[in-house]
Design a protein around this motif. Structure first.
Motif, PDB file in Angstrom:
ATOM      1  N   THR A   8       0.887  -1.225   0.004  1.00  0.00           N
ATOM      2  CA  THR A   8      -0.207  -0.031   0.043  1.00  0.00           C
ATOM      3  C   THR A   8       0.841   1.107  -0.001  1.00  0.00           C
ATOM      4  OG1 THR A   8      -1.840  -1.058   1.106  1.00  0.00           O
ATOM      5  CG2 THR A   8      -1.921   1.457   1.318  1.00  0.00           C
ATOM      6  N   ASN A  28      -2.323  -1.564  -3.545  1.00  0.00           N
ATOM      7  CA  ASN A  28      -3.419  -0.587  -2.952  1.00  0.00           C
ATOM      8  C   ASN A  28      -2.841   0.865  -2.701  1.00  0.00           C
ATOM      9  OD1 ASN A  28      -4.893  -2.817  -2.301  1.00  0.00           O
ATOM     10  ND2 ASN A  28      -3.353  -3.277  -0.480  1.00  0.00           N
ATOM     11  N   ASP A  30      -4.031   4.624  -0.930  1.00  0.00           N
ATOM     12  CA  ASP A  30      -4.653   5.086   0.404  1.00  0.00           C
ATOM     13  C   ASP A  30      -4.659   6.711   0.215  1.00  0.00           C
ATOM     14  OD1 ASP A  30      -6.364   5.363   2.417  1.00  0.00           O
ATOM     15  OD2 ASP A  30      -4.790   4.651   3.976  1.00  0.00           O
ATOM     16  N   GLY A  49      -4.990  -3.529  -6.703  1.00  0.00           N
ATOM     17  CA  GLY A  49      -5.818  -3.735  -5.662  1.00  0.00           C
ATOM     18  C   GLY A  49      -6.841  -2.788  -5.366  1.00  0.00           C
ATOM     19  N   ASN A  50      -6.928  -2.226  -3.938  1.00  0.00           N
ATOM     20  CA  ASN A  50      -7.932  -1.287  -3.634  1.00  0.00           C
ATOM     21  C   ASN A  50      -7.473   0.083  -3.534  1.00  0.00           C
ATOM     22  OD1 ASN A  50      -9.396  -3.646  -2.613  1.00  0.00           O
ATOM     23  ND2 ASN A  50      -8.128  -3.678  -0.656  1.00  0.00           N
ATOM     24  N   THR A  52      -8.515   3.712  -1.754  1.00  0.00           N
ATOM     25  CA  THR A  52      -9.381   4.285  -0.418  1.00  0.00           C
ATOM     26  C   THR A  52      -9.042   5.736  -0.483  1.00  0.00           C
ATOM     27  OG1 THR A  52      -9.108   2.164   0.915  1.00  0.00           O
ATOM     28  CG2 THR A  52      -9.745   3.947   1.891  1.00  0.00           C
ATOM     29  N   VAL A  68      -9.407   0.663 -10.895  1.00  0.00           N
ATOM     30  CA  VAL A  68      -9.158   0.027  -9.697  1.00  0.00           C
ATOM     31  C   VAL A  68      -9.632  -1.825  -9.971  1.00  0.00           C
ATOM     32  CG1 VAL A  68     -10.125  -0.215  -7.517  1.00  0.00           C
ATOM     33  CG2 VAL A  68      -9.954   1.938  -8.607  1.00  0.00           C
ATOM     34  N   GLU A  70      -9.915  -4.156  -7.541  1.00  0.00           N
ATOM     35  CA  GLU A  70     -10.450  -4.782  -6.445  1.00  0.00           C
ATOM     36  C   GLU A  70     -11.514  -3.608  -5.969  1.00  0.00           C
ATOM     37  OE1 GLU A  70      -8.070  -6.916  -3.863  1.00  0.00           O
ATOM     38  OE2 GLU A  70      -6.915  -7.790  -5.483  1.00  0.00           O
ATOM     39  N   ASP A  71     -11.457  -3.249  -4.838  1.00  0.00           N
ATOM     40  CA  ASP A  71     -12.493  -2.378  -4.222  1.00  0.00           C
ATOM     41  C   ASP A  71     -12.102  -0.959  -3.927  1.00  0.00           C
ATOM     42  OD1 ASP A  71     -14.001  -4.714  -3.384  1.00  0.00           O
ATOM     43  OD2 ASP A  71     -12.674  -5.103  -1.641  1.00  0.00           O
ATOM     44  N   PHE A  72     -12.867  -0.090  -4.341  1.00  0.00           N
ATOM     45  CA  PHE A  72     -13.086   1.415  -4.171  1.00  0.00           C
ATOM     46  C   PHE A  72     -13.793   1.701  -3.104  1.00  0.00           C
ATOM     47  CE2 PHE A  72     -14.795   5.559  -5.730  1.00  0.00           C
ATOM     48  CZ  PHE A  72     -13.823   6.405  -5.021  1.00  0.00           C
ATOM     49  N   SER A  73     -13.079   2.371  -2.003  1.00  0.00           N
ATOM     50  CA  SER A  73     -13.748   2.702  -0.710  1.00  0.00           C
ATOM     51  C   SER A  73     -13.757   4.381  -0.696  1.00  0.00           C
ATOM     52  CB  SER A  73     -13.155   2.004   0.605  1.00  0.00           C
ATOM     53  OG  SER A  73     -13.586   2.596   1.711  1.00  0.00           O
ATOM     54  N   ASP A  91     -18.464   3.221  -4.570  1.00  0.00           N
ATOM     55  CA  ASP A  91     -19.004   3.021  -3.217  1.00  0.00           C
ATOM     56  C   ASP A  91     -20.419   3.641  -3.130  1.00  0.00           C
ATOM     57  OD1 ASP A  91     -19.217   3.178  -0.403  1.00  0.00           O
ATOM     58  OD2 ASP A  91     -17.266   3.659  -0.068  1.00  0.00           O
TER      59      ASP A  91
END
Length: 188
Positions: A8, A28, A30, A49-50, A52, A68, A70-73, A91
């Motif tokens: 990350t 990742n 952040d 990956g993610n 955030t 993205v 994987e996940d977008f937060s 999200d």
């Protein structure tokens, strides 16, 4: 050369920051600015990956594309003009997506999709839906902006604040919250 090794990278600056990836991917990412400043893309961004965006933080696509894997937060703000190619699942539980385009482009779709928590139109553009819109929070249309429903419906669970123009085209807007009061402000 940057090799992410599935780690990350966190942006925590107190001032404006820029990301120039030069075609390399993050794993990742952040965005955690500490003083409500913005991180700006300087080229297309791939996050394997993610991604955030922390509360109080902002990422501005700055007319560049975003992928993205994987996940977008989104607990903060994602800013875009509306011409970018965006590939992620939005999200819909938190965060704001802000469209700030001007009238120099045709926005005949919403680049970040049709499911949001909060969404706002803050520049001076006209955005035309090409699918039904579902907003789980608030929808804001600021002065000098137009949201055109074309032939599609809108569901909104939060507040409706229209200081610009909404073209309904005889379509339905459904206020679908069962948990709290909703407010409609129409000054446009």
């Amino acid at each position: 050369e940057f090799i992410h090794n599935e780690n990350t990278v966190t942006f925590t600056g107190e001032g404006t920051q820029n990301i120039t990836s030069d075609g390399l991917s993050f794993y990742n990412l952040d965005i955690a600015n500490t003083s409500e400043t913005t991180v700006y893309l300087q080229d297309d961004l791939n996050v394997d990956g993610n991604l955030t965006i922390e509360e109080g933080s902002a990422l501005d696509l700055n007319e560049y594309n975003l992928y993205v894997g994987e996940d977008f937060s989104n607990n903060g703000t994602l800013k875009l003009v509306g011409i970018e190619d965006v590939d992620f699942t939005n999200d819909t539980d938190s965060g704001l997506v802000e469209y700030y385009g001007d009238d120099s482009y045709d926005y005949d779709y919403l680049a970040a999709g049709y499911a949001y928590y909060d969404v706002s139109f803050t520049g001076s553009g006209t955005y035309i839906l090409d699918d039904s819109l579902d907003v789980n929070g608030d929808l804001t249309i600021e002065e000098d902006n137009t949201l055109d429903a074309d032939e599609y419906s809108i569901n909104i669970a939060g507040n409706w604040d229209n200081q610009g123009e909404f073209v309904h085209n005889e379509n339905t807007v459904t206020f679908d919250s069962t948990d709290n009061e909703q407010y409609i402000t129409s000054g446009g």
